[in-house]
Enzyme design. Structure first.
Site, PDB file in Angstrom:
ATOM      1  N   HIS A  42      36.263  47.990  32.652  1.00  0.00           N
ATOM      2  CA  HIS A  42      36.144  46.887  31.691  1.00  0.00           C
ATOM      3  C   HIS A  42      35.034  47.121  30.663  1.00  0.00           C
ATOM      4  O   HIS A  42      34.593  46.174  30.023  1.00  0.00           O
ATOM      5  CB  HIS A  42      35.855  45.575  32.426  1.00  0.00           C
ATOM      6  CG  HIS A  42      36.900  45.160  33.406  1.00  0.00           C
ATOM      7  ND1 HIS A  42      38.182  44.863  33.039  1.00  0.00           N
ATOM      8  CD2 HIS A  42      36.851  44.986  34.748  1.00  0.00           C
ATOM      9  CE1 HIS A  42      38.887  44.508  34.111  1.00  0.00           C
ATOM     10  NE2 HIS A  42      38.106  44.593  35.163  1.00  0.00           N
ATOM     11  N   HIS A  79      43.586  42.650  34.517  1.00  0.00           N
ATOM     12  CA  HIS A  79      44.043  43.804  35.288  1.00  0.00           C
ATOM     13  C   HIS A  79      45.549  43.933  35.155  1.00  0.00           C
ATOM     14  O   HIS A  79      46.195  44.558  35.977  1.00  0.00           O
ATOM     15  CB  HIS A  79      43.661  43.656  36.761  1.00  0.00           C
ATOM     16  CG  HIS A  79      42.241  43.241  36.951  1.00  0.00           C
ATOM     17  ND1 HIS A  79      41.865  41.920  36.999  1.00  0.00           N
ATOM     18  CD2 HIS A  79      41.113  43.969  37.051  1.00  0.00           C
ATOM     19  CE1 HIS A  79      40.549  41.863  37.132  1.00  0.00           C
ATOM     20  NE2 HIS A  79      40.072  43.080  37.166  1.00  0.00           N
TER      21      HIS A  79
END
Lengths: 222, 333
Positions: free
Chosen positions: B57, B219
């Protein structure tokens, strides 16, 4: 008397490690259908690390369960690290100090493992998680034990219920975890955690069967 | 898989090594190879700010380690929560004697691992309290806010919590302020192309050419619906129509707007989207106090965007304005 010595029980852990290693791809593939596809990878990583540590420092069944738990909790993370870490830690606690593992001790190990998971997870029957396997398997084992069935029959009942629980997750809609966001779309695939839990219980039952037969000495599982 | 890596299983460790080498002015390693800390941490007399989560991320999470922001971070595998031990080691690295605020996102694994780490910390005499970000509107209905995931709104939670701690606030005050920040923040994402976890080797979900996934998670968690690809103006309208009524944001509110790319969407497109969002906010008389446009919280090479809006009051404004120096966020007074 149907029992095996705690000190002879370490092959059970090595067999679990091998089962996870051999099913790494299968577990990742079913996880990939509704999760992120890393279940087999993460489980394999943790169990393989445990193998290295146990080869360097073996011991009895309790020690093996504690080692596995420690590595899953400390090194693996995700959801399965804490869940299985707690499961094996709680199982270890129930056989700690027991020289012999018999039907009653293993029954306490199962219940303790299930209670451990319930302390950190709210999963209920029907949520499409590993609890759909564990709850049914434990109940079937305890029911057989109460009616005075032999240890190995209790284990057979446990495995039968575990498989039933695993297969039942296929028709369920996920309520917890990453796949729960899929709602209806999570139907039609077996839950990866349920599959690994079933695999773990099947493997345990298989190895205990061999240990009860005396057909496995403590070096064979390596 | 088109990736610039050595070995899939080494990706996270090697990224951490490279990060430490690139930012020695901000970040230092700890005894735990997967726990990074602010070079000055622990800062005596300051509440420590800890976060952590799965990797993939960037700049989140380690990119927000720095002055007046995050003190220590637990670095998990890609898209997978760090284990309890890592969170615990991050607590130790951040604890300056005034307690630790663990500000993280609402995911099953993180919840369990943080809970276990907090227990361990309690046994060792470190006071840790938590705020769980749940700003992702499409991830659950409004009456089930506790189920919502945390996404890019976490950055504003760290910004506000980090500033409050730097101002000398107590642990209670830092927790209350970080909670207020996330309670006033709403986000949602749109996905245009999927991403691949290196160890998996192929995308674990698909978005067809000419389609977009509305409400996708960080995700690749499925969103609300898959629809035909829209223009930036239509996307801006669609997202604001979902986010704004949820808090709700009303005319004359002062807000922070944060637009983050999901990894492979060009900055150019993010500014095109911001242009549209700004027009809509203008019509609704929402005052943009401070915009952030960039790759603030990504999902590997996913294409798409997260729009985050936070409603401000005087306290939150002071925290948002506070000086900060981290790789992911730099503001000087």
């Amino acid at each position: 008397m149907e029992q095996f010595a705690n000190r002879d029980g370490i092959p059970l852990i090595f067999d679990l490690i091998r089962a996870i290693q051999e099913n790494k791809q299968y577990l990742s593939d079913i996880d990939g259908a509704i999760g992120d596809g890393d279940h087999g990878i993460n489980m394999n990583k943790g169990f393989t690390l445990c193998r290295e540590e146990l080869l360097a420092n073996p011991g009895n069944l309790t020690h093996g369960l504690k080692t596995l738990s420690k590595i899953l909790v400390m090194k693996i993370g995700g959801s399965m690290g804490p869940l299985y870490g707690t499961f094996f830690k709680s199982m270890a606690a129930a056989c700690d100090g027991q020289d012999a593992i018999d039907m009653a001790v293993f029954g306490r190990m199962l219940s303790s493992g299930r209670e451990g998971i319930q302390k950190i997870s709210d999963a209920k029957l029907g949520d499409k998680t590993l609890m759909d396997v564990l709850l049914l398997a434990e109940a079937a084992y305890q029911a057989a034990a109460q009616t005075g069935e032999p240890f190995r029959v209790c284990l057979d009942k446990m495995v039968e219920a575990a498989r039933h629980g695993r297969d039942a997750t296929k028709e369920m809609v996920a309520k917890l975890g990453r796949s729960s966001r899929l709602g209806e779309r999570s139907r039609g695939v077996v839950d990866a955690g349920a599959a690994s839990c079933c695999l773990i219980l099947e493997t345990m039952a298989g190895t205990i069967g061999h240990l009860l037969n005396g057909s496995l000495d403590s070096s064979q599982g390596l | 898989m088109q990736k610039m890596i050595n070995a899939p299983e080494a990706a996270v460790d090697e990224m951490v090594e490279g990060y430490l080498k690139a930012h020695p002015d901000l970040v230092a390693g700890t005894d735990n190879a997967r726990v990074l800390k602010y070079r000055q941490a622990p800062i005596p007399g300051k509440v420590g700010i800890v976060t952590g989560g799965g990797s993939g991320h960037k700049p989140a999470f380690i990119g927000y380690i720095g002055r007046n922001m995050v003190d220590a971070v637990a670095v998990g595998e890609i898209f997978s929560s760090p284990p309890a031990q890592m969170f615990f080691d991050a607590f130790r690295a951040a604890d300056g004697g005034k307690g630790v605020a663990c500000l993280y996102g609402n995911y099953a694994g993180d919840n369990m691992n943080v809970r276990m780490a907090v227990e361990q910390a309690k046994e060792e005499g470190i006071e840790v309290r938590t705020v769980v970000a749940n700003d992702d509107v499409p991830s659950a209905p409004g009456d089930q806010r506790a189920k919502r995931r945390g996404v890019a709104g976490e950055i504003l939670m760290w910004k506000v919590g980090g500033a409050k701690a730097a101002m000398g606030a107590s642990l209670d005050e830092v927790i209350a302020q970080a909670q207020k920040a996330i309670d006033n923040t709403r986000s949602m994402g749109i996905g245009l192309m999927p991403c691949t976890i290196p160890e998996v080797g192929h995308p674990n979900f698909m978005i067809e050419e000419g389609k977009m996934e509305v409400g996708i998670g960080h995700h690749g968690e499925p969103g609300l619906e898959v629809v035909a690809l829209e223009t930036a103006a239509q996307m801006a309208r669609r997202m604001t129509e979902i986010i704004l009524p949820d808090l709700p944001f009303n005319a004359h509110d002062e807000v922070v707007v944060l637009i983050s790319g999901l990894g492979s969407t060009p900055l150019m497109e993010l500014y095109i989207l911001y242009n549209e969002v700004e027009k809509i906010f203008g019509k609704k008389q929402l005052r943009i106090y401070r915009p952030y446009v960039g790759n603030y919280f990504t999902s590997l090479e996913m294409a798409g965007v997260t729009l985050t809006v936070m409603k401000l009051d005087a306290d939150l404004k002071a925290c948002i304005d506070y000086e900060v120096d981290s790789m992911g966020l730099r503001q000087f007074a």
